[in-house]
Design a protein around this motif. Sequence first.
Motif, PDB file in Angstrom:
ATOM      1  N   ALA A   1       0.837  -1.205   0.000  1.00 52.43           N
ATOM      2  CA  ALA A   1       0.000   0.000   0.000  1.00 52.43           C
ATOM      3  C   ALA A   1       0.873   1.256   0.000  1.00 52.43           C
ATOM      4  O   ALA A   1       0.606   2.209  -0.741  1.00 52.43           O
ATOM      5  N   LYS A   2       1.917   1.249   0.816  1.00 51.51           N
ATOM      6  CA  LYS A   2       2.811   2.412   0.874  1.00 51.51           C
ATOM      7  C   LYS A   2       3.552   2.600  -0.451  1.00 51.51           C
ATOM      8  O   LYS A   2       3.721   3.720  -0.925  1.00 51.51           O
ATOM      9  N   LYS A   3       3.940   1.500  -1.084  1.00 51.30           N
ATOM     10  CA  LYS A   3       4.622   1.571  -2.375  1.00 51.30           C
ATOM     11  C   LYS A   3       3.692   2.115  -3.458  1.00 51.30           C
ATOM     12  O   LYS A   3       4.095   2.929  -4.289  1.00 51.30           O
ATOM     13  N   GLU A   4       2.438   1.695  -3.444  1.00 52.81           N
ATOM     14  CA  GLU A   4       1.469   2.196  -4.418  1.00 52.81           C
ATOM     15  C   GLU A   4       1.307   3.707  -4.291  1.00 52.81           C
ATOM     16  O   GLU A   4       1.294   4.427  -5.300  1.00 52.81           O
ATOM     17  N   MET A   5       1.194   4.180  -3.047  1.00 53.12           N
ATOM     18  CA  MET A   5       1.048   5.626  -2.847  1.00 53.12           C
ATOM     19  C   MET A   5       2.321   6.362  -3.248  1.00 53.12           C
ATOM     20  O   MET A   5       2.273   7.403  -3.899  1.00 53.12           O
ATOM     21  N   SER A   6       3.470   5.830  -2.881  1.00 48.35           N
ATOM     22  CA  SER A   6       4.749   6.445  -3.243  1.00 48.35           C
ATOM     23  C   SER A   6       4.898   6.544  -4.756  1.00 48.35           C
ATOM     24  O   SER A   6       5.273   7.599  -5.294  1.00 48.35           O
TER      25      SER A   6
END
Length: 119
Positions: free
Chosen positions: A76-81
Amino acid sequence: MPHLHIEYTDNLTGLNERELMRELNAVVCAHPTVTDEADVKSRIARLTSFYIGSSPENRGFVHVQLQLMSGRSEQAKKEMSDGLAAVLRRLVPQPGDMLVQLSVDVADMDKATYFKGRL
């Protein structure tokens, strides 16, 4: 939460702050782990005092830090980044005579010590 902090060097003339914040917010608000769009709080700071490396002439940067409540997956954090980085690549001016660095950092906030209230 989430909190979106944007910093950029003032030698990046032509950067549209409002559009940049709107587009970055849209990325975060659209993510399925963000349940209330009103929780996304952004701010932008134009830096007049900065120094880059040992030869700072003709250099600038835009840095985005997204702070999220701990517990989200790395995916999830990678998608947002990745989404935030795509906005930077699209909207940050690219002066021909200047090296512009773009960066995104996603950081966890500690649930045990974070306070949020509404009035």
